[in-house]
Scaffold this active site. Sequence first.
Site, PDB file in Angstrom:
ATOM      1  N   ASP A  37      35.252  39.725  41.620  1.00 52.35           N
ATOM      2  CA  ASP A  37      34.908  39.559  40.200  1.00 52.35           C
ATOM      3  C   ASP A  37      33.415  39.780  39.977  1.00 52.35           C
ATOM      4  O   ASP A  37      32.609  39.586  40.879  1.00 52.35           O
ATOM      5  CB  ASP A  37      35.323  38.146  39.745  1.00 52.35           C
ATOM      6  N   ASN A  85      44.909  42.578  33.174  1.00 53.05           N
ATOM      7  CA  ASN A  85      43.807  43.536  32.990  1.00 53.05           C
ATOM      8  C   ASN A  85      44.173  44.718  32.086  1.00 53.05           C
ATOM      9  O   ASN A  85      43.290  45.471  31.654  1.00 53.05           O
ATOM     10  CB  ASN A  85      43.269  44.041  34.334  1.00 53.05           C
TER      11      ASN A  85
HETATM   12  C1  IPE Z   1      40.498  38.559  38.152  1.00 45.46           C
HETATM   13  O1  IPE Z   1      39.362  38.855  37.458  1.00 45.46           O
HETATM   14  C2  IPE Z   1      41.297  39.811  38.381  1.00 45.46           C
HETATM   15  C3  IPE Z   1      40.776  40.712  39.373  1.00 45.46           C
HETATM   16  C4  IPE Z   1      39.748  40.494  40.149  1.00 45.46           C
HETATM   17  C5  IPE Z   1      41.493  41.950  39.500  1.00 45.46           C
HETATM   18  P1  IPE Z   1      39.306  38.799  35.862  1.00 45.46           P
HETATM   19  O2  IPE Z   1      37.918  39.108  35.507  1.00 45.46           O
HETATM   20  O3  IPE Z   1      40.362  39.672  35.292  1.00 45.46           O
HETATM   21  O4  IPE Z   1      39.696  37.297  35.567  1.00 45.46           O
HETATM   22  P2  IPE Z   1      39.271  36.334  34.380  1.00 45.46           P
HETATM   23  O5  IPE Z   1      39.594  37.057  33.109  1.00 45.46           O
HETATM   24  O6  IPE Z   1      37.813  36.074  34.536  1.00 45.46           O
HETATM   25  O7  IPE Z   1      40.082  35.095  34.595  1.00 45.46           O
HETATM   26  C1  IPE Z   2      36.214  42.554  38.464  1.00 45.00           C
HETATM   27  O1  IPE Z   2      35.094  42.633  37.670  1.00 45.00           O
HETATM   28  C2  IPE Z   2      36.995  43.843  38.498  1.00 45.00           C
HETATM   29  C3  IPE Z   2      38.314  43.782  37.855  1.00 45.00           C
HETATM   30  C4  IPE Z   2      38.833  42.758  37.267  1.00 45.00           C
HETATM   31  C5  IPE Z   2      39.079  44.994  37.870  1.00 45.00           C
HETATM   32  P1  IPE Z   2      35.157  42.405  36.102  1.00 45.00           P
HETATM   33  O2  IPE Z   2      35.395  43.722  35.435  1.00 45.00           O
HETATM   34  O3  IPE Z   2      36.136  41.337  35.758  1.00 45.00           O
HETATM   35  O4  IPE Z   2      33.678  41.922  35.815  1.00 45.00           O
HETATM   36  P2  IPE Z   2      33.199  40.721  34.868  1.00 45.00           P
HETATM   37  O5  IPE Z   2      33.982  39.522  35.271  1.00 45.00           O
HETATM   38  O6  IPE Z   2      33.479  41.150  33.472  1.00 45.00           O
HETATM   39  O7  IPE Z   2      31.746  40.594  35.165  1.00 45.00           O
HETATM   40 MG    MG Z   3      35.995  39.319  35.574  1.00 44.39          MG
END
Ligand code: IPE
Ligand code: IPE
Ligand code: MG
Length: 263
Positions: A37, A85
């Site tokens: 994340d 997502n």
């Molecule tokens: C969790 O991250 C999903 C992945 C790493 C693929 P998200 O960024 O989607 O989760 P939330 O929205 O912070 O819970």
């Molecule tokens: C994790 O990084 C990647 C995926 C969930 C695919 P994020 O895209 O969730 O990054 P933040 O949490 O918005 O910083």
């Molecule tokens: Mg995230």
Amino acid sequence: MSLEQLLAWIPPGSPDEALARRINFDQLPSHVAIIMDGNGRWAAQRHLPRVEGHRAGIDSVRDVVETSARLGIDVLTLYAFSVENWKRPRAEINTLMTLLKRYIRLELSTLLKNNIRFQVIGRSEELAPDVQRELEIGIRQTAANTGMLFNIALNYGGRSEIVDAARRAIASGIAAADLDERRFSELLYTARQPDPDLLIRTSGEMRVSNFLLWQIAYAEIWVTETLWPDFRRRHLLEAVLAYQKRDRRYGGIKPSPVALSIK
Ligand code: IPE
Ligand code: IPE
Ligand code: MG
């Protein structure tokens, strides 16, 4: 694998070498699962579009996959795309899928060199046909490898996995009386794999975001403020060292030295 395998890949005299030498190779987590994340925040800090964070995150994936294989981890699971997502902008999703396809194509030789078996967990049948094709190539070409199993969680949701398992149980006609935790876990995407011992989440969020809900029942959780694109071998070694200091009780009590000596 071994300390030698790991050290062969670490610059001598580096802080990573000192960390590697502190690892107890008899007490490694068998399964490490990572919620990658913070890509968006990494990009925002640099005034870049979010997708640049995803692009940069690929280098972290490379580093973590090879470090895990050299360490001797049996199973590594990376959370790459959740069922939730799909709520993101179409352009961001498209870039994520393109990066995924490119990763598999470019990294296949590294996976083969390190004897890594690649597998997808999640509702992969709902992914675009070109993505499915690329995934199938990676799965097929690494199917005979006997080293680390690398699960990539794609279109994955812990709740959907449990629902899918329940559907399979019904479809296979299992009698209610025959269904227990062991049989049920054989119906999950991770059938026959050990449950994660160590769950890592980057970028500081204290939540599991629908990841491996069944399997993390007794996982040790390690959260770092480091954003995924900054996560490297060093952080993984730090997480394993922290894990090795944990006292896993599984609901029991810690055996006291006195009790042990009476036995
Ligand atoms: C969790 O991250 C999903 C992945 C790493 C693929 P998200 O960024 O989607 O989760 P939330 O929205 O912070 O819970
Ligand atoms: C994790 O990084 C990647 C995926 C969930 C695919 P994020 O895209 O969730 O990054 P933040 O949490 O918005 O910083
Ligand atoms: Mg995230």
